[in-house]
Design a protein around this motif. Structure first.
Motif, PDB file in Angstrom:
ATOM      1  N   GLY A   1      75.595   8.936  16.211  1.00 10.42           N
ATOM      2  CA  GLY A   1      74.762   7.505  16.444  1.00 10.42           C
ATOM      3  C   GLY A   1      74.477   7.709  17.997  1.00 10.42           C
ATOM      4  N   VAL A   2      75.518   7.904  19.053  1.00 12.65           N
ATOM      5  CA  VAL A   2      75.248   8.123  20.316  1.00 12.65           C
ATOM      6  C   VAL A   2      74.621   9.288  20.583  1.00 12.65           C
ATOM      7  N   ALA A   3      74.632  10.426  20.103  1.00 15.22           N
ATOM      8  CA  ALA A   3      73.945  11.526  19.963  1.00 15.22           C
ATOM      9  C   ALA A   3      72.394  11.100  19.703  1.00 15.22           C
ATOM     10  N   PHE A   4      72.229  10.640  18.666  1.00 17.10           N
ATOM     11  CA  PHE A   4      70.968  10.321  18.128  1.00 17.10           C
ATOM     12  C   PHE A   4      70.143   9.467  19.280  1.00 17.10           C
ATOM     13  N   VAL A   5      70.716   8.599  19.854  1.00 18.26           N
ATOM     14  CA  VAL A   5      70.204   7.723  20.856  1.00 18.26           C
ATOM     15  C   VAL A   5      69.641   8.523  22.259  1.00 18.26           C
ATOM     16  N   HIS A   6      70.757   9.279  22.295  1.00 21.20           N
ATOM     17  CA  HIS A   6      70.442  10.410  23.387  1.00 21.20           C
ATOM     18  C   HIS A   6      69.074  11.421  23.170  1.00 21.20           C
ATOM     19  N   ALA A   7      69.105  11.695  21.831  1.00 15.18           N
ATOM     20  CA  ALA A   7      67.696  12.281  21.641  1.00 15.18           C
ATOM     21  C   ALA A   7      66.659  11.760  21.435  1.00 15.18           C
ATOM     22  N   THR A   8      66.603  10.394  21.034  1.00 15.68           N
ATOM     23  CA  THR A   8      65.410   9.534  21.055  1.00 15.68           C
ATOM     24  C   THR A   8      65.127   9.250  22.440  1.00 15.68           C
ATOM     25  N   HIS A   9      65.866   9.255  23.434  1.00 14.32           N
ATOM     26  CA  HIS A   9      65.588   8.863  24.766  1.00 14.32           C
ATOM     27  C   HIS A   9      64.766  10.021  25.380  1.00 14.32           C
ATOM     28  N   VAL A  10      65.392  11.432  25.043  1.00 10.04           N
ATOM     29  CA  VAL A  10      64.565  12.611  25.438  1.00 10.04           C
ATOM     30  C   VAL A  10      63.465  12.737  24.973  1.00 10.04           C
ATOM     31  N   PHE A  11      63.438  12.284  23.519  1.00 13.33           N
ATOM     32  CA  PHE A  11      61.818  12.582  22.918  1.00 13.33           C
ATOM     33  C   PHE A  11      60.792  11.755  23.589  1.00 13.33           C
ATOM     34  N   ALA A  12      61.448  10.421  23.814  1.00 15.30           N
ATOM     35  CA  ALA A  12      60.457   9.360  24.035  1.00 15.30           C
ATOM     36  C   ALA A  12      60.155   9.647  25.709  1.00 15.30           C
ATOM     37  N   TRP A  13      60.998  10.133  26.313  1.00 15.92           N
ATOM     38  CA  TRP A  13      60.628  10.463  27.897  1.00 15.92           C
ATOM     39  C   TRP A  13      60.060  11.688  28.254  1.00 15.92           C
ATOM     40  N   TYR A  14      60.491  12.698  27.729  1.00 20.03           N
ATOM     41  CA  TYR A  14      60.020  14.285  28.234  1.00 20.03           C
ATOM     42  C   TYR A  14      58.789  14.608  27.466  1.00 20.03           C
ATOM     43  N   PHE A  15      58.714  13.928  26.246  1.00 26.42           N
ATOM     44  CA  PHE A  15      57.574  14.472  25.393  1.00 26.42           C
ATOM     45  C   PHE A  15      56.601  13.487  24.833  1.00 26.42           C
ATOM     46  N   ASN A  16      56.347  12.382  25.870  1.00 25.02           N
ATOM     47  CA  ASN A  16      55.281  11.541  25.857  1.00 25.02           C
ATOM     48  C   ASN A  16      54.158  11.985  26.404  1.00 25.02           C
ATOM     49  N   PHE A  17      53.032  11.366  26.116  1.00 28.10           N
ATOM     50  CA  PHE A  17      51.806  11.881  26.566  1.00 28.10           C
ATOM     51  C   PHE A  17      51.641  13.347  26.814  1.00 28.10           C
ATOM     52  N   THR A  18      51.848  14.150  25.783  1.00 24.01           N
ATOM     53  CA  THR A  18      51.734  15.623  25.481  1.00 24.01           C
ATOM     54  C   THR A  18      50.342  15.641  24.948  1.00 24.01           C
ATOM     55  N   PRO A  19      49.477  16.740  25.203  1.00 19.38           N
ATOM     56  CA  PRO A  19      48.284  17.056  24.668  1.00 19.38           C
ATOM     57  C   PRO A  19      48.520  17.403  23.178  1.00 19.38           C
ATOM     58  N   LEU A  20      49.649  18.230  22.904  1.00 18.30           N
ATOM     59  CA  LEU A  20      49.896  18.646  21.250  1.00 18.30           C
ATOM     60  C   LEU A  20      50.504  17.370  20.698  1.00 18.30           C
ATOM     61  N   PRO A  21      50.597  17.290  19.314  1.00 18.68           N
ATOM     62  CA  PRO A  21      51.897  16.177  18.718  1.00 18.68           C
ATOM     63  C   PRO A  21      53.119  16.408  19.179  1.00 18.68           C
ATOM     64  N   ARG A  22      53.706  15.525  19.358  1.00 17.49           N
ATOM     65  CA  ARG A  22      55.023  15.508  20.291  1.00 17.49           C
ATOM     66  C   ARG A  22      56.069  16.194  19.475  1.00 17.49           C
ATOM     67  N   TYR A  23      56.189  16.544  18.158  1.00 23.33           N
ATOM     68  CA  TYR A  23      57.168  17.276  17.426  1.00 23.33           C
ATOM     69  C   TYR A  23      56.918  18.578  17.649  1.00 23.33           C
TER      70      TYR A  23
END
Lengths: 347, 119
Positions: free
Chosen positions: A96-118
């Protein structure tokens, strides 16, 4: 002897264990953010979101390191066994803690990208041929996938449905997952960490896991090298009445030798229900009683009393020079073996 | 390439959802006696089925076809753990030391230097 499945099987020990875990996680996250806050504002390279990413990420790393230390510690010293019994809750919380870490990374470093985020997540860095700048996202995704599989299959149902060998083999994914996590941190945050405290703690944690595994395995190897068909158990009176002594026959196999009414009987240490440690239970109402869920077995044949049908392997015992020995070759589950009698006055 | 990988994951999860719906409603009581009449815990199993549905289907078919060996559950499952433990003991220090050797500034930050334009 059936136990209907429930969402979580609680007892007082598990409540205490989980409460301490959650408390420690909360304190760690708050302390990390509070101590790092002076360095985190929009004018500096580390802002609040990155601080939270690091807080949850390092917390998951230290939790995972501790989880991996529990097994070797319990093998080296039985006082650590209580940590082992509820390790699955520890693992689920870590995922659960690792998942929260991953969601923060995803929401911060991969926001506002020209490609779909995944798509961006897996194509942003493809420099697999170099160590410095290696795409640590791939390591993190692999480790998180493993942790989620382990957490999602941690319910007792999976152990029963898949069977202990398959379930256990699947849960060995923790080893490659941990190696991926160490590489993820070592090639990621460690390269950028300005505070030497983290580098020291990181090296000590991963080094501790490595050393404990080597020591525990070396100790077991030595015990195995000395093995013969018959294994010494000790004097009959060394075993408390209505209790058992657990003997490690190999890294994979343990036998529980119970003493009762001037007799000894040996059965597998693994309960047929969910591989609970029978040798840590006791004899209640004339039956070996598993400390986990109360499953019961007769001492002389390893069968549950009727109408129940569970069976466990039994072992042969013999006297030798005033001591007792157990034959390391397990008999088929439910095989009758006459108890080994001894004179309580002279033993 | 990335789009294809995402599509594969989506298809895998879609099949997993279908398997979860069938297994948790129909299959559960057939393969596990202790699950009969117990429903509250079943939603907890959905993520597990989504992730490992091929293993679920294989195991389900083995149980339905009565192809499981009862004694198999007592066989030692930990042989490979020994080698994984040794691998962990050897590779972890290697990874950490390599990463520390790669660090360009060492564990301590160099003091900042004020750069001035050439006169």
């Amino acid at each position: 002897m059936s136990v209907k499945f429930v969402p979580v099987q609680w007892n007082l020990n598990k409540y205490a264990y989980d409460a301490v875990l959650i408390l420690f996680v909360g304190i760690y996250i708050l302390a990390f953010i509070r101590l790092g806050a002076p360095d985190a504002d929009f004018t500096r390279p580390v802002d609040g979101r990155i601080l939270r990413i690091r807080a949850f990420g390092t917390c998951a790393f230290f939790m995972l390191s501790f989880i991996l230390c529990i097994g070797p510690l319990a093998r080296l010293d039985k006082r650590f066994l209580p940590l082992l019994y509820n390790r699955r809750h520890f693992g689920v919380l870590t995922a659960g803690v690792a998942f929260v870490h991953a969601t923060h990374v995803f929401a911060w470093y991969f926001n506002f990208t020209p490609l779909p985020r995944y798509e961006m997540l897996i194509s942003a860095n493809t420099s697999f041929g170099q160590l410095l700048g290696f795409p640590i996202e791939a390591l993190g995704i692999f480790a998180l996938g493993c942790l989620l599989i382990l957490a999602a299959t941690s319910h007792d149902f999976w152990l029963s449905f898949l069977g202990a060998p398959v379930w256990k083999q699947m849960h060995l994914l923790i080893y490659p997952a941990y190696m991926a996590v160490v590489a993820h941190v070592a090639l990621g945050y460690l390269q950028d960490a300005k505070n030497p405290a983290f580098a020291i703690l990181f090296a000590a944690s991963s080094g501790g896991v490595a050393v404990l595994h080597i020591v525990a395995l070396t100790k077991q190897s030595a015990a195995r090298a000395e093995a013969s068909e018959w294994v010494d158990v000790g004097k009959p009176t060394d075993i408390a009445e209505n209790r058992a002594r657990i003997i490690v026959l190999s890294p994979d196999e343990r036998v529980a030798i119970f003493r009762y009414d001037g007799k000894l009987s040996a059965v597998s240490n693994a309960c047929a229900h969910q591989n609970g440690p029978l040798g840590e239970g006791r004899i209640i109402d004339g039956c070996i009683t598993c400390p986990w869920h109360g499953f019961q077995y007769r001492m002389n044949d390893g069968r549950s009393p009727e109408p129940f049908t569970e069976t466990i392997p039994t072992y042969q015992l013999r006297h030798k020079d005033g001591r007792v020995e157990v034959n390391r070759n397990a008999l088929p589950p439910g095989t009758h073996v006459d108890p080994l009698e001894f004179d309580e006055a002279t033993a | 390439m990335a789009a294809i990988l995402i599509l594969i994951v989506q298809i895998y999860a879609g099949i997993g959802a279908l398997v979860a719906a069938i297994f948790l409603t129909v299959g559960m009581g057939r393969v596990e006696e202790n699950a009969r009449g117990a429903y509250v815990f079943r939603p907890l199993l959905i993520p597990g089925v989504l992730l490992i549905w091929p293993i679920v289907l294989l195991r389900w078919s083995q149980i339905e076809g009565n192809r499981l060996r009862p004694a198999a559950r007592h066989e030692p499952p930990l042989k490979i753990q020994r080698w994984l433990g040794f691998a962990l003991g050897l590779l972890l220090p290697l990874i950490v030391m390599s990463a520390l050797a790669l660090r360009q500034d060492g564990p301590f930050e160099r003091p900042a230097v004020l750069l001035e334009a050439p006169q």
